[in-house]
Design a protein around this motif. Structure first.
Motif, PDB file in Angstrom:
ATOM      1  N   ALA A   1       0.823  -1.202   0.000  1.00  0.00           N
ATOM      2  CA  ALA A   1       0.000   0.000   0.000  1.00  0.00           C
ATOM      3  C   ALA A   1       0.862   1.260   0.000  1.00  0.00           C
ATOM      4  O   ALA A   1       0.604   2.215  -0.743  1.00  0.00           O
ATOM      5  N   GLU A   2       1.933   1.240   0.813  1.00  0.00           N
ATOM      6  CA  GLU A   2       2.823   2.399   0.846  1.00  0.00           C
ATOM      7  C   GLU A   2       3.543   2.575  -0.488  1.00  0.00           C
ATOM      8  O   GLU A   2       3.698   3.685  -1.000  1.00  0.00           O
ATOM      9  N   HIS A   3       3.985   1.408  -1.065  1.00  0.00           N
ATOM     10  CA  HIS A   3       4.678   1.481  -2.359  1.00  0.00           C
ATOM     11  C   HIS A   3       3.738   1.990  -3.446  1.00  0.00           C
ATOM     12  O   HIS A   3       4.140   2.790  -4.302  1.00  0.00           O
ATOM     13  N   SER A   4       2.480   1.533  -3.439  1.00  0.00           N
ATOM     14  CA  SER A   4       1.524   1.982  -4.447  1.00  0.00           C
ATOM     15  C   SER A   4       1.251   3.471  -4.324  1.00  0.00           C
ATOM     16  O   SER A   4       1.173   4.186  -5.326  1.00  0.00           O
ATOM     17  N   SER A   5       1.104   3.950  -3.093  1.00  0.00           N
ATOM     18  CA  SER A   5       0.839   5.377  -2.914  1.00  0.00           C
ATOM     19  C   SER A   5       2.017   6.219  -3.374  1.00  0.00           C
ATOM     20  O   SER A   5       1.845   7.255  -4.023  1.00  0.00           O
ATOM     21  N   SER A   6       3.252   5.769  -3.078  1.00  0.00           N
ATOM     22  CA  SER A   6       4.427   6.514  -3.545  1.00  0.00           C
ATOM     23  C   SER A   6       4.551   6.454  -5.060  1.00  0.00           C
ATOM     24  O   SER A   6       4.939   7.439  -5.696  1.00  0.00           O
ATOM     25  N   ALA A   7       4.199   5.287  -5.663  1.00  0.00           N
ATOM     26  CA  ALA A   7       4.269   5.170  -7.121  1.00  0.00           C
ATOM     27  C   ALA A   7       3.244   6.084  -7.786  1.00  0.00           C
ATOM     28  O   ALA A   7       3.535   6.722  -8.803  1.00  0.00           O
ATOM     29  N   VAL A   8       2.040   6.149  -7.214  1.00  0.00           N
ATOM     30  CA  VAL A   8       1.022   7.042  -7.767  1.00  0.00           C
ATOM     31  C   VAL A   8       1.460   8.495  -7.650  1.00  0.00           C
ATOM     32  O   VAL A   8       1.277   9.304  -8.579  1.00  0.00           O
ATOM     33  N   ALA A   9       2.075   8.867  -6.513  1.00  0.00           N
ATOM     34  CA  ALA A   9       2.558  10.237  -6.337  1.00  0.00           C
ATOM     35  C   ALA A   9       3.660  10.557  -7.349  1.00  0.00           C
ATOM     36  O   ALA A   9       3.715  11.654  -7.912  1.00  0.00           O
ATOM     37  N   GLU A  10       4.547   9.567  -7.599  1.00  0.00           N
ATOM     38  CA  GLU A  10       5.618   9.788  -8.575  1.00  0.00           C
ATOM     39  C   GLU A  10       5.053   9.949  -9.982  1.00  0.00           C
ATOM     40  O   GLU A  10       5.492  10.814 -10.749  1.00  0.00           O
ATOM     41  N   LEU A  11       4.052   9.123 -10.324  1.00  0.00           N
ATOM     42  CA  LEU A  11       3.433   9.254 -11.639  1.00  0.00           C
ATOM     43  C   LEU A  11       2.707  10.589 -11.779  1.00  0.00           C
ATOM     44  O   LEU A  11       2.672  11.169 -12.874  1.00  0.00           O
TER      45      LEU A  11
ATOM     46  N   HIS B   1      -4.148   6.830 -15.180  1.00  0.00           N
ATOM     47  CA  HIS B   1      -4.847   5.558 -14.961  1.00  0.00           C
ATOM     48  C   HIS B   1      -4.346   4.875 -13.691  1.00  0.00           C
ATOM     49  O   HIS B   1      -4.117   3.664 -13.679  1.00  0.00           O
ATOM     50  N   GLY B   2      -4.148   5.611 -12.618  1.00  0.00           N
ATOM     51  CA  GLY B   2      -3.727   4.988 -11.370  1.00  0.00           C
ATOM     52  C   GLY B   2      -2.260   4.659 -11.374  1.00  0.00           C
ATOM     53  O   GLY B   2      -1.417   5.491 -11.008  1.00  0.00           O
ATOM     54  N   LEU B   3      -1.887   3.437 -11.806  1.00  0.00           N
ATOM     55  CA  LEU B   3      -0.505   2.993 -11.790  1.00  0.00           C
ATOM     56  C   LEU B   3       0.201   3.187 -13.126  1.00  0.00           C
ATOM     57  O   LEU B   3       1.290   2.657 -13.315  1.00  0.00           O
ATOM     58  N   TRP B   4      -0.398   3.892 -14.062  1.00  0.00           N
ATOM     59  CA  TRP B   4       0.308   4.276 -15.280  1.00  0.00           C
ATOM     60  C   TRP B   4      -0.314   5.548 -15.839  1.00  0.00           C
ATOM     61  O   TRP B   4      -1.444   5.905 -15.508  1.00  0.00           O
ATOM     62  N   VAL B   5       0.460   6.203 -16.698  1.00  0.00           N
ATOM     63  CA  VAL B   5       0.029   7.446 -17.333  1.00  0.00           C
ATOM     64  C   VAL B   5       0.205   7.287 -18.830  1.00  0.00           C
ATOM     65  O   VAL B   5       1.242   6.793 -19.305  1.00  0.00           O
ATOM     66  N   GLU B   6      -0.808   7.674 -19.602  1.00  0.00           N
ATOM     67  CA  GLU B   6      -0.752   7.611 -21.052  1.00  0.00           C
ATOM     68  C   GLU B   6      -0.532   9.001 -21.628  1.00  0.00           C
ATOM     69  O   GLU B   6      -1.212   9.958 -21.234  1.00  0.00           O
ATOM     70  N   VAL B   7       0.426   9.103 -22.532  1.00  0.00           N
ATOM     71  CA  VAL B   7       0.657  10.333 -23.295  1.00  0.00           C
ATOM     72  C   VAL B   7       0.384   9.987 -24.751  1.00  0.00           C
ATOM     73  O   VAL B   7       1.172   9.283 -25.401  1.00  0.00           O
ATOM     74  N   GLU B   8      -0.742  10.438 -25.268  1.00  0.00           N
ATOM     75  CA  GLU B   8      -1.152  10.132 -26.638  1.00  0.00           C
ATOM     76  C   GLU B   8      -0.721  11.263 -27.563  1.00  0.00           C
ATOM     77  O   GLU B   8      -1.005  12.441 -27.307  1.00  0.00           O
ATOM     78  N   ILE B   9      -0.007  10.879 -28.626  1.00  0.00           N
ATOM     79  CA  ILE B   9       0.476  11.844 -29.611  1.00  0.00           C
ATOM     80  C   ILE B   9      -0.149  11.481 -30.956  1.00  0.00           C
ATOM     81  O   ILE B   9       0.036  10.365 -31.451  1.00  0.00           O
ATOM     82  N   ARG B  10      -0.880  12.389 -31.534  1.00  0.00           N
ATOM     83  CA  ARG B  10      -1.500  12.123 -32.829  1.00  0.00           C
ATOM     84  C   ARG B  10      -0.436  12.146 -33.920  1.00  0.00           C
ATOM     85  O   ARG B  10       0.494  12.951 -33.897  1.00  0.00           O
ATOM     86  N   THR B  11      -0.600  11.253 -34.889  1.00  0.00           N
ATOM     87  CA  THR B  11       0.415  11.117 -35.935  1.00  0.00           C
ATOM     88  C   THR B  11       0.413  12.280 -36.917  1.00  0.00           C
ATOM     89  O   THR B  11       1.286  12.357 -37.790  1.00  0.00           O
ATOM     90  N   ASP B  12      -0.561  13.185 -36.802  1.00  0.00           N
ATOM     91  CA  ASP B  12      -0.549  14.355 -37.689  1.00  0.00           C
ATOM     92  C   ASP B  12       0.708  15.180 -37.497  1.00  0.00           C
ATOM     93  O   ASP B  12       1.206  15.815 -38.454  1.00  0.00           O
TER      94      ASP B  12
ATOM     95  N   ILE C   1       3.563   5.310 -19.583  1.00  0.00           N
ATOM     96  CA  ILE C   1       4.570   5.490 -18.535  1.00  0.00           C
ATOM     97  C   ILE C   1       4.124   4.671 -17.332  1.00  0.00           C
ATOM     98  O   ILE C   1       3.096   4.946 -16.712  1.00  0.00           O
ATOM     99  N   LEU C   2       4.898   3.660 -16.983  1.00  0.00           N
ATOM    100  CA  LEU C   2       4.532   2.736 -15.912  1.00  0.00           C
ATOM    101  C   LEU C   2       5.076   3.225 -14.582  1.00  0.00           C
ATOM    102  O   LEU C   2       6.000   4.044 -14.517  1.00  0.00           O
ATOM    103  N   SER C   3       4.504   2.706 -13.499  1.00  0.00           N
ATOM    104  CA  SER C   3       4.956   3.079 -12.164  1.00  0.00           C
ATOM    105  C   SER C   3       6.221   2.312 -11.810  1.00  0.00           C
ATOM    106  O   SER C   3       6.428   1.173 -12.240  1.00  0.00           O
ATOM    107  N   GLY C   4       7.078   2.931 -11.012  1.00  0.00           N
ATOM    108  CA  GLY C   4       8.297   2.265 -10.594  1.00  0.00           C
ATOM    109  C   GLY C   4       9.353   2.263 -11.671  1.00  0.00           C
ATOM    110  O   GLY C   4       9.236   2.882 -12.727  1.00  0.00           O
ATOM    111  N   SER C   5      10.417   1.530 -11.370  1.00  0.00           N
ATOM    112  CA  SER C   5      11.553   1.450 -12.296  1.00  0.00           C
ATOM    113  C   SER C   5      11.757   0.032 -12.787  1.00  0.00           C
ATOM    114  O   SER C   5      12.879  -0.426 -12.957  1.00  0.00           O
TER     115      SER C   5
END
Length: 324
Positions: free
Chosen positions: A121-131, A156-167, A273-277
């Motif tokens: 739980a502590e690791h998840s909260s720190s990972a979410v804060a880092e994301l 999305h909680g434990l990951w972040v999406e950066v969508e780039i349009r191909t235009d 972008i995933l949580s953690g390393s």
């Protein structure tokens, strides 16, 4: 005629014997029933005793019947317990009174699970804060393109999406980055470089088929576009171990491919972008690429001893004095 004299009936002084006999008979039957109920069936008791002892103490230690009456002095006489418990402990070693190791193991295992859950739980909260900090940095660096809806940042909680349009990345049917896209992606790479998070680069296309000398299907086109982004990131100094390429072709559309505008929106590149390393491929990635344990070499056949070869010496005749 003379009056008949009526005989006086004699009083029966033994009439009490009949109810007394009935009472004695009933008492006898009562005590017989009570005795029958109080007698212990040794065979049934052994089955019950073995089951209880096996359930609470392990293998059975004694087959002695239950002691009826006062608690006798024995291995459990100094402990406040019932007669049945005293009888079960009678004659058993003192070690039976010690705590069961299984219970101690269960307690320690429960404490370990609780500690693991707290750590997760502590690791998840720190990972979410880092994301969250990663997403904030990307939004700050790409603010103008985000306002123009050319780049979308989703959490999305434990990951972040950066969508780039191909235009702004690729011309139609081509996997080579444009000049404008290179500048944008270099700025994005410098933003993501200080963070240790793993990144999956996913390429997506629309459903229009493609078949050219460079790409035989949309699978190759989407993977090549994702690879172009990864190459630019590594050239900008990002650790290649953080990156992974995923080509999804036309099979993960964001919108139905029924209009030109929707097909244009489906042509995109996603940075996950995933949580953690950890590894960008997931938890199982660490087990791949390991050298397999080589089987032991087969036993070499032993060389057979060669029979001794006797060389016959040829005795030449003496040369004749006359020559040829």
């Amino acid at each position: 005629m003379g009056r008949r004299h009526q005989h006086e009936e004699h009083a029966n002084h033994e009439a009490w014997a009949i109810p007394y006999g009935d009472l004695v008979t009933l008492l006898l039957a009562f005590f017989v029933v009570m005795y029958a109920m109080s007698s212990v069936n040794e065979g049934k008791y052994r089955i019950l005793s073995d089951s209880l002892v096996a359930a609470f103490r392990g293998s059975p230690r004694t087959l002695q019947p239950i002691q009826v009456g006062e608690k006798s002095v024995g291995s459990g006489a100094d402990i406040n317990m019932t007669i049945v418990q005293q009888a079960m402990l009678n004659g058993q070693p003192r070690s039976m009174l010690e705590p069961s190791p299984l219970q101690v193991a269960d307690q320690s295992q429960g404490a370990r699970h609780a500690a693991d859950n707290a750590y997760e739980a502590e690791h998840s909260s720190s990972a979410v804060a880092e994301l969250e900090s990663v997403a904030a940095e990307v939004e700050q660096a790409m603010g103008e393109l985000i306002r123009d809806q050319m780049i979308v940042v989703r959490r999305h909680g434990l990951w972040v999406e950066v969508e780039i349009r191909t235009d702004i990345l690729f011309p139609s049917g081509i996997a080579k980055l444009s000049e404008e896209a290179q500048n944008i992606l270099k700025q994005l790479a410098l933003t993501l470089k200080p963070f240790p998070n793993a990144i999956r680069v996913e390429g997506h296309t629309d459903n229009r088929p493609i078949k050219s000398a460079a790409f035989t299907s949309n699978w190759e086109l989407s993977a090549a576009r994702a690879a172009s982004v990864v190459h630019l990131f590594t050239d900008a100094g990002m650790d290649p171990h953080r990156l992974a390429i995923v080509g999804l072709g036309e099979f993960r559309p964001a919108y139905p491919n029924d209009t030109e505008q929707n097909r244009n929106l489906n042509r995109r590149v996603l940075l996950v972008i995933l949580s953690g390393s950890g590894n960008p491929e997931g938890e199982y990635a660490g087990d791949r690429g390991q050298p397999e344990v080589a089987p032991p070499p087969p036993p070499q056949p032993q060389a057979q001893p060669q029979p001794a070869v006797t060389t016959a010496q040829t005795i030449e005749p003496p040369a004749s004095p006359g020559g040829r």
